[in-house]
Motif scaffolding. Structure first.
Motif, short mmCIF file in Angstrom:
data_model
loop_
_atom_site.label_atom_id
_atom_site.label_comp_id
_atom_site.label_asym_id
_atom_site.label_seq_id
_atom_site.Cartn_x
_atom_site.Cartn_y
_atom_site.Cartn_z
N ALA A 188 59.01 45.20 67.42
CA ALA A 188 58.49 44.19 68.34
C ALA A 188 57.01 43.95 68.07
O ALA A 188 56.28 44.88 67.74
N PRO A 189 56.56 42.69 68.25
CA PRO A 189 55.15 42.38 68.03
C PRO A 189 54.24 42.71 69.24
O PRO A 189 53.02 42.63 69.11
N ASP A 190 54.83 43.09 70.36
CA ASP A 190 54.07 43.33 71.58
C ASP A 190 52.95 44.34 71.37
O ASP A 190 53.12 45.33 70.64
N ASN A 191 51.81 44.10 72.03
CA ASN A 191 50.65 45.00 71.99
C ASN A 191 50.17 45.27 70.56
O ASN A 191 49.81 46.40 70.23
N ASN A 192 50.19 44.24 69.72
CA ASN A 192 49.77 44.34 68.31
C ASN A 192 50.61 45.31 67.51
O ASN A 192 50.14 45.92 66.55
N GLY A 193 51.88 45.46 67.91
CA GLY A 193 52.79 46.33 67.18
C GLY A 193 53.42 45.62 66.00
O GLY A 193 52.98 44.55 65.59
N GLY A 194 54.44 46.22 65.45
CA GLY A 194 55.14 45.57 64.36
C GLY A 194 55.65 46.48 63.27
O GLY A 194 55.96 46.02 62.18
N PHE A 195 55.76 47.81 63.53
CA PHE A 195 56.37 48.66 62.52
C PHE A 195 57.15 49.78 63.18
O PHE A 195 56.89 50.18 64.30
N ALA A 196 58.15 50.25 62.43
CA ALA A 196 58.92 51.41 62.84
C ALA A 196 59.11 52.28 61.60
O ALA A 196 59.29 51.75 60.50
N SER A 197 59.05 53.58 61.78
CA SER A 197 59.21 54.47 60.63
C SER A 197 59.73 55.82 61.05
O SER A 197 59.61 56.22 62.21
N VAL A 198 60.30 56.52 60.09
CA VAL A 198 60.73 57.90 60.24
C VAL A 198 60.25 58.66 59.01
O VAL A 198 60.09 58.08 57.93
N ARG A 199 60.00 59.96 59.19
CA ARG A 199 59.60 60.76 58.02
C ARG A 199 59.94 62.22 58.23
O ARG A 199 60.15 62.67 59.35
N ALA A 200 59.94 62.93 57.10
CA ALA A 200 60.25 64.36 57.10
C ALA A 200 59.48 65.03 55.98
O ALA A 200 59.16 64.41 54.96
N VAL A 214 58.33 62.46 52.96
CA VAL A 214 59.06 61.26 52.56
C VAL A 214 59.38 60.50 53.84
O VAL A 214 59.73 61.10 54.87
N GLY A 215 59.25 59.17 53.78
CA GLY A 215 59.55 58.37 54.96
C GLY A 215 60.16 57.03 54.64
O GLY A 215 60.09 56.55 53.51
N LEU A 216 60.76 56.44 55.65
CA LEU A 216 61.30 55.08 55.59
C LEU A 216 60.56 54.25 56.61
O LEU A 216 60.23 54.74 57.70
N MET A 217 60.31 52.97 56.28
CA MET A 217 59.55 52.10 57.18
C MET A 217 60.07 50.68 57.11
O MET A 217 60.53 50.23 56.06
N ILE A 218 59.96 49.98 58.22
CA ILE A 218 60.16 48.54 58.26
C ILE A 218 58.93 47.96 58.96
O ILE A 218 58.46 48.51 59.96
N ALA A 219 58.37 46.91 58.37
CA ALA A 219 57.13 46.31 58.89
C ALA A 219 57.10 44.84 58.45
O ALA A 219 58.14 44.21 58.29
#
Length: 167
Positions: free
Chosen positions: A48-60, A143-148
């Motif tokens: 979501a773009p709310d509050n200057n957001g816009g990315f999601a990620s996971v890592r290990a 290592v991580g995965l991201m969408i942005a």
């Protein structure tokens, strides 16, 4: 012979993965890596773009590579038509330089994605870092995965595994 970094064939394989979404900066995006009983993991959520957001990620964190340096990272994934990034970090820190390479697997079919280490770009909070240390596979610690990149809405990337490859 490729070295297995993560194989998502059991429920406990997703346990070490943590979500690090734009919520750390006040955003509202959400993601998780969950096990699918069909024998793979799924990175999914809402961007979501709310509050200057816009990315999601996971890592290990990842164990040190047994045979030293590598040339590429390989993933077997089933996409949803969106573009994702594989993130590599050479430290155990929360914030710092991410080495990123983008990939866009076709929607609905399992494909092998090979990302050459030479194609990973050093970034910090989305900005290029031209004087960053060179990425060497033997130093990968996370290592991580991201969408942005303004890809708002729901997403779902299925993943069977991640391997380190040597030429």
């Amino acid at each position: 012979m490729p070295e297995t970094l993560f194989l998502f064939d059991r429920p406990e394989a997703v346990a070490p993965w943590s979500a690090i979404d734009d919520r750390v900066m006040g955003g509202v995006s959400r993601s998780a890596l969950r096990f699918d009983p069909a024998g793979h993991a799924v990175f999914s959520g809402q961007v979501a773009p709310d509050n200057n957001g816009g990315f999601a990620s996971v890592r290990a964190s990842v164990s040190p590579l047994a045979a030293g340096d590598i040339d590429a990272i390989e993933l077997v994934v089933r996409g949803d038509g969106r573009r994702y990034k594989l993130n590599l970090r050479i430290d155990h820190g929360f914030d710092g330089i991410n080495y990123q390479a983008a990939f866009a697997p076709p929607a609905g079919i399992w494909t092998r994605q090979e990302l050459a280490l030479a194609d990973f770009q050093p970034t910090w909070r989305g900005r290029m870092i031209p004087d960053a240390p060179a990425l060497r596979g033997a130093r990968i610690e996370q290592v991580g995965l991201m969408i942005a990149d303004r890809q708002f809405g729901g997403f779902e990337l299925a993943i069977q595994g991640i391997w380190a490859r040597r030429e």
